[in-house]
Every structure is written in structure tokens, then in C-alpha cells.
Write an enzyme that holds these catalytic residues in place. Sequence first.
Site, PDB file in Angstrom:
ATOM      1  N   HIS A  65       0.846  -1.196   0.000  1.00 41.95           N
ATOM      2  CA  HIS A  65       0.000   0.000   0.000  1.00 41.95           C
ATOM      3  C   HIS A  65       0.879   1.244   0.000  1.00 41.95           C
ATOM      4  CE1 HIS A  65      -3.762  -2.198   1.806  1.00 41.95           C
ATOM      5  NE2 HIS A  65      -3.286  -2.775   0.708  1.00 41.95           N
ATOM      6  N   CYS A 118      -5.768   1.425   6.048  1.00 39.36           N
ATOM      7  CA  CYS A 118      -6.427   0.164   6.379  1.00 39.36           C
ATOM      8  C   CYS A 118      -5.920  -0.340   7.729  1.00 39.36           C
ATOM      9  CB  CYS A 118      -6.176  -0.863   5.281  1.00 39.36           C
ATOM     10  SG  CYS A 118      -4.460  -1.407   5.182  1.00 39.36           S
ATOM     11  N   GLU A 123       1.121   3.708   2.099  1.00 38.91           N
ATOM     12  CA  GLU A 123       1.774   3.993   3.383  1.00 38.91           C
ATOM     13  C   GLU A 123       2.994   3.103   3.584  1.00 38.91           C
ATOM     14  OE1 GLU A 123      -2.760   4.222   4.173  1.00 38.91           O
ATOM     15  OE2 GLU A 123      -1.358   3.263   2.786  1.00 38.91           O
TER      16      GLU A 123
END
Length: 271
Positions: free
Chosen positions: A55, A94, A57
Site C-alpha cells: 500500500h 487500512c 503507506e
Amino acid sequence: MTSPEILSFMELAIHQARLALDALEVPVGCVIVEDGKVIATGRNRTTETRNATRHAEMEAIDVLLGQWQKNGHSISEVAEKFSNCSLYVTCEPCIMCASALSILGIKEVFYGCSNDKFGGCGSILSLHSSNTTTVNNEVPSGKNFKSTGGIMASEAVFLFRTFYEQGNPNATQAFSTSDMKCNLYITGFRHFCVQGFWLCKAESYLLLIHWFEFLFCLLIFVTVADMVSVMNRESALPWHIERIQAGVECHTIPFNSKINLMYDLKQFLER
């Protein structure tokens, strides 16, 4: 009211999301800021790397960890530096990413739209404000951080809408009901064209077999009907069946036994 500085950093995160969209990735982007300066950027790269954990991040975090590792920072120094950083991301982190941010001890997170399915900053779980403990009294296993959402959310949602409207070429395509019916008709026609010859051949063989079965059953029926008609005559013990035209010799069949009758019928059919 959102400050111009926060908006400017979120604009940079939106730019990273656009880069992900151009690369046919789910459009999520982020930047990590320390002391008013962007020190790392990241965008979604799950399809490119064939790794579901990549992802935006995690991409930015790995950039910083690599830099700080090269600079010889210890674990405690890395934790201290992260505690002075802020993350700007287009979509709510998430559960996986929120957990990583909590373990690393990030100072603050700003995000655009909420993540109603996997959000770890309030939508599903609130990992940014969960109770934490320490490991070996050195690096905390989790640390609370401030989380602020809804910053340029409409821009983030627009990128998601654009991505899903144009379709994800790396995923199974979703069809509407009419498209699905049309696809089924086309697939069925194609299957018929490819397999039609062999299917017709098989049907011809089956039809021929059915005709032979019909003729055999008809022969059995006529023979049994003939015998039943003879049995309904006067009750004479022996009776004769003459098959002169068929070339069968005249013989006597006792009808006082069904077994003998069926056996004689079998013998007659085998001539």
C-alpha cells in the site's frame, strides 16, 4: 477550517494517487512530512509488485526505513524520528497500515475519504486510539496518534470513481445483467461453432442406435403378440408355429412353462 499547509501536503498526496491511477493501480497516494518538509512519498503498487501489502503507506515507510538504516540510526532513534512525522494519505489507512503506523509511533495522520471496508482509523477499528503496551521497555508495540479525516475527500473519491468506472484490467471484469446475457449468448454460439461438428456426429450415432433399439423392440412385440394370440386358442397342450416363409423348421413349443416359452423365443430370434 483546514489550513493551507495541510491542503498543500494533501495535494501532493493526491498527485501520488494520480500516478497510481495512471499505472492502473488503485488510486491511493501519500506523503510523510517532518518539520514542514516532505521526506518520503508513496503510492499503491500492489498490482505492479504482485504483493497485496504494498500500500502507499507501506511504500513510504520502507523508503524512510531504508534511508535511516543507511544513516546508521538505531531502533530507538528511528522511533523518535517517526514520532515527529505526519502522514498525509488520500484514503483512510487500512487495518494493516494503521497497525504499522501505531507500532512505528507516527505523530499524526491526515486522510481524505474514509475506508468503510478496511479502515483502521475509526471506520472499522480505531487503532489510532487503542491501548498499547511496550516490548522490552525499548520500542512501543503501539502508540496512539491523532487522526483527522475528510481533507479533500471529494478529490479522493473522484479518483476512485474514475478507476472503477474505467474498469480494472488486472481484475475480473464485472458485467451488468444485459452484458452478462449477451456474453452467454456469444459464448454459447462460439461453443456450438467449435463443437458443432462433433455434436452432430454424436447425435447421428445416437439416432442410429435409437432406431436399432426401436426395431428390436418392435420385433419382440410382434413375436410376443403372435404367441399370446396362439395361447388364447383352444387349450391343446402342444401347438405348432410354422415359419415356412422365414425358412424356420416347424417345431413344437410347450406353453405350460413360461421359462420354456421364453427360451424358445430366444432360440427363434437367434436363427
